[in-house]
Design an enzyme around this catalytic site. Sequence first.
Site, mmCIF file in Angstrom:
data_model
loop_
_atom_site.group_PDB
_atom_site.id
_atom_site.type_symbol
_atom_site.label_atom_id
_atom_site.label_comp_id
_atom_site.label_asym_id
_atom_site.label_seq_id
_atom_site.Cartn_x
_atom_site.Cartn_y
_atom_site.Cartn_z
ATOM 1 N N LYS A 131 12.300 -6.662 -4.998
ATOM 2 C CA LYS A 131 12.569 -5.248 -5.269
ATOM 3 C C LYS A 131 13.607 -5.112 -6.382
ATOM 4 C CE LYS A 131 11.508 -3.708 -0.650
ATOM 5 N NZ LYS A 131 12.001 -3.630 0.716
ATOM 6 N N GLN A 147 16.443 -1.837 4.527
ATOM 7 C CA GLN A 147 15.450 -2.863 4.855
ATOM 8 C C GLN A 147 15.311 -3.033 6.372
ATOM 9 O OE1 GLN A 147 13.573 -4.382 2.562
ATOM 10 N NE2 GLN A 147 12.572 -5.805 3.970
ATOM 11 N N ASP A 170 11.013 5.200 0.871
ATOM 12 C CA ASP A 170 10.087 4.553 1.815
ATOM 13 C C ASP A 170 9.089 5.572 2.380
ATOM 14 O OD1 ASP A 170 10.278 1.798 2.341
ATOM 15 O OD2 ASP A 170 12.156 2.039 3.441
HETATM 16 N N1 GUN Z 1 10.546 -4.375 5.741
HETATM 17 C C1 GUN Z 1 9.350 -4.873 5.350
HETATM 18 N N2 GUN Z 1 8.711 -4.017 4.520
HETATM 19 C C2 GUN Z 1 9.509 -2.939 4.403
HETATM 20 C C3 GUN Z 1 9.413 -1.716 3.671
HETATM 21 O O1 GUN Z 1 8.431 -1.429 2.972
HETATM 22 N N3 GUN Z 1 10.473 -0.853 3.801
HETATM 23 C C4 GUN Z 1 11.565 -1.141 4.569
HETATM 24 N N4 GUN Z 1 12.530 -0.244 4.625
HETATM 25 N N5 GUN Z 1 11.688 -2.274 5.249
HETATM 26 C C5 GUN Z 1 10.675 -3.169 5.158
#
Ligand code: GUN
Length: 294
Positions: free
Chosen positions: A54, A98, A121
């Site tokens: 990311k 996350q 998200d």
């Molecule tokens: N953990 C695994 N994939 C994601 C995601 O797309 N967003 C978030 N916030 N946590 C994750």
Amino acid sequence: MTARIIDGKAIAADVRHKVAGEVRRLATQHGVTPGLAVVVVGHNPASESYVRSKAAATVETGMRSFDHRLPETASQDELLALVKKLNADPTVHGILVQLPLPKQIDAQLVLDAIEPAKDVDGFHPVNAGRFVSGLPALAPCTPLGCIILAKTVHASLAGLEAVVIGRSNIVGKPLAQLLLVEDATVTITHSKTRDLPAVCRRADLLVAALGQPEVVRKDWIKPGATVIDVGINRVPAADGKSKLVGDVNFAEASQVAGAITPVPGGVGPMTIACLMVNTVRAACAIHGLPAPAV
Ligand code: GUN
């Protein structure tokens, strides 16, 4: 039949390239540089790898990347205080906490504390509610990525029989909503669905998001169907190490499907590319600018 492989890596690179163009335009025309803050609590190897990707994509597209790390023992109040600070920070347009979070923290409470305008998200109930009501909203990244992938195969999804396996708030339910917006005929299946293989065999577009390795077999797929595999499951490999597989048995399915996403290199890179899309969309909305062309 041997299915066409849908190259999620290449398609995601193209989406990031378009985001980078919008970011340059925002900077030159409006003096705005979108910023994405990612919050990680503790040390989860899968989370570490996501977060690195990311941050790399954020920098590649010309946006500001802010990394916040809290120890595994962090309290709910500490995390809520950080979210509050990021909500108020004008250089931050997107906030991503996350998941999963350590067990002393109520994840829903934290997600609910994120300012909906910065909820890249698309997990906040305000965004989920606006989205199903057909109002402008930030939609979850993985479903957005699935739609982009499906549209590389089908110029229009209108009238297609779409079957989604899995009803999670993160993938299944929002994806069904996006498919409805595209005028597909949508079926959501789940653990209580009767004769799941028969329902899946109706699908022109089959999306597997159930989180179990290689469950979808050859006889679940209508010949020529498009198969999008959202699963990422780590399983033991023949050499004693481990490997990533999807929710679809790729070797079997690729003999029947018309087009199929691989794992890895299918949906995964699209989730991150769509996070970049959501961040630039959030920045435009926050600054009262027209939505970006991506
Ligand atoms: N953990 C695994 N994939 C994601 C995601 O797309 N967003 C978030 N916030 N946590 C994750």
